[in-house]
Scaffold this motif. Structure first.
Motif, PDB file in Angstrom:
ATOM      1  N   THR A  68       8.248   6.157  -7.559  1.00  0.00           N
ATOM      2  CA  THR A  68       7.520   6.787  -6.457  1.00  0.00           C
ATOM      3  C   THR A  68       8.166   8.129  -6.115  1.00  0.00           C
ATOM      4  OG1 THR A  68       8.902   5.863  -4.695  1.00  0.00           O
ATOM      5  CG2 THR A  68       7.027   4.501  -5.467  1.00  0.00           C
ATOM      6  N   ILE A 128       6.740   5.185   1.839  1.00  0.00           N
ATOM      7  CA  ILE A 128       6.306   4.827   0.488  1.00  0.00           C
ATOM      8  C   ILE A 128       7.121   3.666  -0.070  1.00  0.00           C
ATOM      9  CG2 ILE A 128       5.993   5.661  -1.876  1.00  0.00           C
ATOM     10  CD1 ILE A 128       5.874   8.511  -0.709  1.00  0.00           C
ATOM     11  N   THR A 129       6.401   2.658  -0.562  1.00  0.00           N
ATOM     12  CA  THR A 129       7.048   1.578  -1.314  1.00  0.00           C
ATOM     13  C   THR A 129       6.263   1.382  -2.604  1.00  0.00           C
ATOM     14  OG1 THR A 129       5.743  -0.280  -0.460  1.00  0.00           O
ATOM     15  CG2 THR A 129       7.683   0.388   0.843  1.00  0.00           C
ATOM     16  N   THR A 156       5.511  -1.398  -3.921  1.00  0.00           N
ATOM     17  CA  THR A 156       4.560  -2.491  -3.696  1.00  0.00           C
ATOM     18  C   THR A 156       3.251  -1.951  -3.117  1.00  0.00           C
ATOM     19  OG1 THR A 156       6.356  -4.065  -3.342  1.00  0.00           O
ATOM     20  CG2 THR A 156       4.194  -4.678  -2.472  1.00  0.00           C
ATOM     21  N   LEU A 157       3.354  -1.107  -2.078  1.00  0.00           N
ATOM     22  CA  LEU A 157       2.139  -0.542  -1.487  1.00  0.00           C
ATOM     23  C   LEU A 157       1.408   0.364  -2.471  1.00  0.00           C
ATOM     24  CD1 LEU A 157       3.345   0.253   2.148  1.00  0.00           C
ATOM     25  CD2 LEU A 157       1.781  -1.562   1.406  1.00  0.00           C
ATOM     26  N   ARG A 207       1.323   0.065  -5.741  1.00  0.00           N
ATOM     27  CA  ARG A 207       0.613  -0.810  -6.686  1.00  0.00           C
ATOM     28  C   ARG A 207      -0.659  -1.372  -6.058  1.00  0.00           C
ATOM     29  NH1 ARG A 207       5.825  -2.758  -7.612  1.00  0.00           N
ATOM     30  NH2 ARG A 207       5.354  -4.675  -6.450  1.00  0.00           N
ATOM     31  N   GLN A 208      -0.556  -1.818  -4.811  1.00  0.00           N
ATOM     32  CA  GLN A 208      -1.722  -2.401  -4.138  1.00  0.00           C
ATOM     33  C   GLN A 208      -2.832  -1.375  -3.950  1.00  0.00           C
ATOM     34  OE1 GLN A 208       0.023  -4.000  -0.556  1.00  0.00           O
ATOM     35  NE2 GLN A 208       0.640  -5.906  -1.562  1.00  0.00           N
ATOM     36  N   ILE A 209      -2.480  -0.189  -3.506  1.00  0.00           N
ATOM     37  CA  ILE A 209      -3.482   0.866  -3.294  1.00  0.00           C
ATOM     38  C   ILE A 209      -4.145   1.228  -4.616  1.00  0.00           C
ATOM     39  CG2 ILE A 209      -3.800   3.296  -2.645  1.00  0.00           C
ATOM     40  CD1 ILE A 209      -1.481   2.795  -0.571  1.00  0.00           C
ATOM     41  N   VAL A 266      -3.369   7.431  -5.108  1.00  0.00           N
ATOM     42  CA  VAL A 266      -1.926   7.368  -4.849  1.00  0.00           C
ATOM     43  C   VAL A 266      -1.234   8.680  -5.218  1.00  0.00           C
ATOM     44  CG1 VAL A 266      -1.785   4.857  -5.077  1.00  0.00           C
ATOM     45  CG2 VAL A 266      -1.463   6.304  -7.101  1.00  0.00           C
TER      46      VAL A 266
END
Length: 164
Positions: free
Chosen positions: A14, A131-132, A134-135, A137-139, A146
């Protein structure tokens, strides 16, 4: 030469990871990014894909320091991996107080096991704090943009992965 070990899953890389990596290169002459590989977890991207994205991201952001980067995999204690690569510093990024509390505990444990390795905390820039991976990937999985959270090469890889 001062070497630092920057561990994580980097699945995917990221802008927050890149921010900390660039800061780490201001502290150490050489940074080894250690991608943790756990047999029980199935990552979105393979080790090779993550390593390529990390290298490409740094080359785009800081081309004159790309040669100061090494990317390796590890599957045990971070201190063992750091020692195996002759790193005297552990790099840890901090986004908020929750990270700080957890990282302080980890640094204390690592210091007990490896007093010769120093943990260095680097604060995330304001823009990268939320920013993570995990978030991200989900978005991306849900078709969101992203592009403002990841380097361009990672945005492209995510778009390809979730195109359907």
């Amino acid at each position: 030469m001062t070497s630092a070990f920057y561990p994580g899953s980097f699945d995917p890389m990221t802008n927050g990871h890149l921010d900390v990596l660039v800061q780490a290169l201001n502290v150490a002459e050489r940074v080894i990014v250690g991608i943790g590989v756990h047999p029980g977890k199935v990552p979105l991207f393979s080790f090779e894909e993550r390593a390529a994205m990390i290298r490409s991201s740094l080359t785009e952001a800081l081309p004159d320091r790309a040669a100061s980067l090494e990317v390796v995999s590890f599957d045990g204690l971070v201190i063992h991996a750091a020692r195996a690569h002759n790193a005297r510093l552990l790099i840890r990024g901090l986004r908020d107080g929750t990270d700080f509390d957890y990282e302080m505990q980890m640094a204390g444990m690592n210091a007990q096991m490896a007093p010769d390795i120093q943990t260095v905390f680097l604060p995330a820039s304001v823009s990268s704090r939320p920013i993570t991976a995990t978030l991200v990937r989900q978005i991306a999985k849900m078709g969101g943009d992203v592009g403002s959270f990841v380097p361009a090469c990672v945005a492209g890889a995510l778009a390809s992965r979730f195109a359907s």
